[in-house]
Structures are given as C-alpha cells and as structure tokens.
Design a protein around this motif. Structure first.
Motif, PDB file in Angstrom:
ATOM      1  N   ILE A 272       0.834  -1.209   0.000  1.00  0.00           N
ATOM      2  CA  ILE A 272       0.000   0.000   0.000  1.00  0.00           C
ATOM      3  C   ILE A 272       0.864   1.253   0.000  1.00  0.00           C
ATOM      4  CG2 ILE A 272      -0.265   0.236   2.513  1.00  0.00           C
ATOM      5  CD1 ILE A 272      -3.142   1.063   2.066  1.00  0.00           C
ATOM      6  N   ALA A 273       2.132   1.114   0.414  1.00  0.00           N
ATOM      7  CA  ALA A 273       3.037   2.266   0.428  1.00  0.00           C
ATOM      8  C   ALA A 273       3.526   2.643  -0.973  1.00  0.00           C
ATOM      9  CB  ALA A 273       4.235   1.971   1.324  1.00  0.00           C
ATOM     10  N   LEU A 274       3.350   1.769  -1.951  1.00  0.00           N
ATOM     11  CA  LEU A 274       3.807   2.061  -3.309  1.00  0.00           C
ATOM     12  C   LEU A 274       3.038   3.251  -3.891  1.00  0.00           C
ATOM     13  CD1 LEU A 274       3.995  -1.591  -4.710  1.00  0.00           C
ATOM     14  CD2 LEU A 274       5.927  -0.140  -4.036  1.00  0.00           C
ATOM     15  N   LYS A 275       3.740   4.147  -4.564  1.00  0.00           N
ATOM     16  CA  LYS A 275       3.104   5.345  -5.124  1.00  0.00           C
ATOM     17  C   LYS A 275       2.056   5.001  -6.174  1.00  0.00           C
ATOM     18  CE  LYS A 275       6.921   8.566  -4.295  1.00  0.00           C
ATOM     19  NZ  LYS A 275       7.897   9.496  -4.917  1.00  0.00           N
ATOM     20  N   SER A 276       2.252   3.895  -6.865  1.00  0.00           N
ATOM     21  CA  SER A 276       1.335   3.519  -7.947  1.00  0.00           C
ATOM     22  C   SER A 276       0.131   2.726  -7.449  1.00  0.00           C
ATOM     23  CB  SER A 276       2.090   2.714  -9.006  1.00  0.00           C
ATOM     24  OG  SER A 276       2.861   1.684  -8.402  1.00  0.00           O
TER      25      SER A 276
END
Length: 383
Positions: A272-276
């Motif tokens: 969930i931390a991924l920018k995409s």
C-alpha cells in the motif's frame, strides 16, 4: 532575508501546484482518493456494495444484467467488484461461454467479440444505468474447474506444465503475457468513468489450496511485481485508481501467525506504500484465516484500520462473507475502514447461460445479513 523568503514562497507555491496537479490528474467524473477517503468531483464517495464476479462471466441478457445490478443497488450500493478477465485455453471454452482471452498453446489473443469484451461493454452500460461503479479484477489466484481462468492458465499455457504460483510473479514470459492483456483492457476503457478502479488480481499470493506451498515464496518478488504492473497501468491510464486486490496479509517479523508473517508472499504495508497503488484491500474470512476466538476477528479489522491511518490511503474490506455478523460490520465503521464489499451478490430468477455455481455462494436479498448490510451501507456513508 528577503531573497530567502521569496525563494521559500516560490518553492511552496511550486509544491502546492505540483500536489494539485497530482490530485487532479483524472478527468472529471472519475473516483479519486482524498487522504483516507474516496472522492468524486470534490465530494465524498463511499465504496460500498458487493462482489459479483459472475455478472461479467455468465453471458446474461440485457434484462438479466439490469435485474442483477438493480438488486445490488437496492441495498444502498455504490460499487460492484467484477471480473475483467477470463483467460481460457481454447479446448476448455464451452458454448455460450464468455472468454476475454483465448489461449492456443503458449499464444494468447484478446477476444473483442460479443462473447468477450463486447459483452463487458454491456456489463458497463448496465452498471452505469443503475448508478453503480465497477471495481475490475484483471486476473485471479484461482482457476475454477476450467470455468474461469486465472494464474494457473498463464502458468500452464506459457510453461506447458503446472508450477508453484510464485513463477507467475517472476517468469518474464508470463509477466509479458499478463501485461499484454492488461494493456489491451486498460487502453479500451481508460476513459470509462463507470469503472472505479483496476485491481491487479483477486487474492493474489504464492499459495493456492489445491497446490503444494512453495517455501521459497518471496514477499519482495510479489511487491516488485505489483510495482511494475501498477506503474505500467498508470502510464496508460491516469484516470483510474489502481489496487492490488489481495487479502491484506501482513509481513511482520517475529509473528508466527501465517496471515501476519508473510508466508504467502503478501506484505500489505509494503504494497500500500507504493506510489502507484491508490488504496489497500483486505478480506475477512475468520475461519479460513484461523481467527478463532471472539477478539481475533475484530483485531484483524482494527489492524487494517491502523494501517489505513499510517499509509494515509483508503483501505477497503473488499471481501466479507458468507457469514456476516452485525458486530463485525460495526467494527468496520468504528475502525474507520473506508469501504465494504460483501461476498457475494446473487439474483433470483435470472437465466445463467453457463454452469455457474454462485447460487448457494451468495447472500439472499431476503436474509438478515442483507438487512444488516443495508444498515451498514448507511452507516459508512455517514462516516
């Protein structure tokens, strides 16, 4: 001093402009995120409704499509999670079946015909008519008796054999095949506002109940795959949200519970931390997840509420069923979870053009659970 203040002012203005550009990247009419909530044209949007994978696979008439979506809308739903895939070997395609990707040996082609994406066009049109938006899963961890496709189709067709599910996330040929299909679908619908979001797949992970578990399953490999595929979608389609579609399993050092220790290759907090990735998903199956006492199931919900707050992104309980208790729904609201989708909607009196098994795997509109879900939809909208 004046130069410094002027520079700082310009820097802040640039930063604000950049943030505004990101938040307004989509065309008007597309659902977006605003912190830990969803929004639509500047107003709060509540993701609440049902899973109904069969709607996009059962070859329904327009009349039955309308009845199916009408039944879902009647519980106060705004959103429906459907399958935007059915990857099948040509030998398993049956008469009147809906198939979106046809495999012949290790080659695949997208089916744009009336029994393929042409049918999905009608699904979208009916959902739009009932003011519902679609969350579209682009593959599944499961292949169901050669009736629906999924990860195993990619593995068997590309490699010519069965294999551990981890190869779906690491084999370059398989990744290329999946990316090719996703590109075709996303390109086709990138300006369709009835679609709320793309999900990379349903319950993605390394394991599956009918196949041996791979002890080499890697959370890093799946997170890397998620980043690659979600970023690819974003380059094609700036309008739609993207989520993983996973069950929300954690990867926490020192925790022996399999849903918390990364055993299945999912690291919810890293993903969930991924920018995409725009929002998180989790499932709620207390018995399957071995959440046995009174408190553990409620803690599972609370943990995802805390993760939502830490990530600053919405988290949706994307799969709750079949047993549904009022106390569980109340905990979703009190934990601040952004949305709920129950498993799954059913609709009596429609004609299914294929051997679908959703009857008995759905919540009746006459049930107590359905009444509770209607109340829950109202409570979520008031959050």
């Amino acid at each position: 001093m004046q130069f410094f203040l002027t520079f700082l002012s310009l820097a802040l203005a640039f930063r604000t402009a950049s943030a505004a550009a990101v938040s307004s990247r989509a065309l008007p009419g597309f659902v977006q995120t605003n912190g830990t909530r969803f929004s639509l044209d500047g107003q709060k949007y509540t993701v609440v409704g049902a899973n109904a994978y069969w709607i996009s696979l059962a070859g329904l008439s327009n009349k039955d499509l309308d009845k199916s979506f009408s039944d879902i809308a009647s519980m106060g739903a705004t959103s429906v999670r459907v399958w935007g895939h059915n990857e099948m070997s040509e030998q398993y395609i049956y008469p009147a079946g809906i198939v979106y990707q046809i495999w012949s040996g290790n080659k695949a082609k997208v089916n744009y015909g009336e029994n393929g994406l042409g049918y999905f066009d009608r699904v979208i049109a009916s959902a739009r008519k009932h003011n519902l938006r679609l969350i579209v899963a682009l593959t599944s961890n499961y292949n169901q008796d050669y009736i629906t496709g999924g990860i195993n189709t990619y593995i068997k067709q590309v490699l010519g054999r069965d294999e551990f599910h981890e190869v779906f996330f690491t084999n370059s040929e398989i990744k290329s095949a999946y990316k090719s299909y996703v590109t075709a679908v996303v390109e086709r619908y990138k300006e369709e506002a009835t679609i709320l979001s793309w999900e990379l797949g349903h319950h993605l992970k390394c394991s599956v109940s009918w196949h041996p578990y791979n002890p080499k399953c890697s959370t890093e490999a799946i997170t890397s795959w998620i980043q690659e595929m979600s970023s690819h979608i974003k380059t094609i389609d700036p309008n739609h949200l993207v989520a993983v579609g996973d069950e929300g399993f954690y990867n926490r050092e020192g925790n022996s519970r399999w849903i918390y220790n990364g055993r299945d290759g999912i690291d919810f907090e890293a993903n969930i931390a991924l920018k995409s990735i725009d929002y998180g998903t989790f499932a709620y199956r207390p018995e399957s997840y071995e959440l046995r006492n009174t408190e553990e199931p409620l803690q599972w919900i609370e943990e995802h509420g805390k993760s939502q707050a830490r990530a600053g992104k919405p988290v949706v309980l994307a799969d709750i069923g079949l047993e549904i208790r009022e106390s569980w729904l109340d905990k979703v609201v009190s934990s601040g979870i952004a949305g709920t989708l129950y498993w799954q909607a059913g609709s009596d009196g429609i004609s299914l053009n294929m051997p679908f098994w959703f009857h008995g795997d759905s919540i009746s509109t006459a049930s107590t659970a359905y009444v509770n879900l209607r109340k829950h939809a109202e409570a979520l909208k008031k959050q």
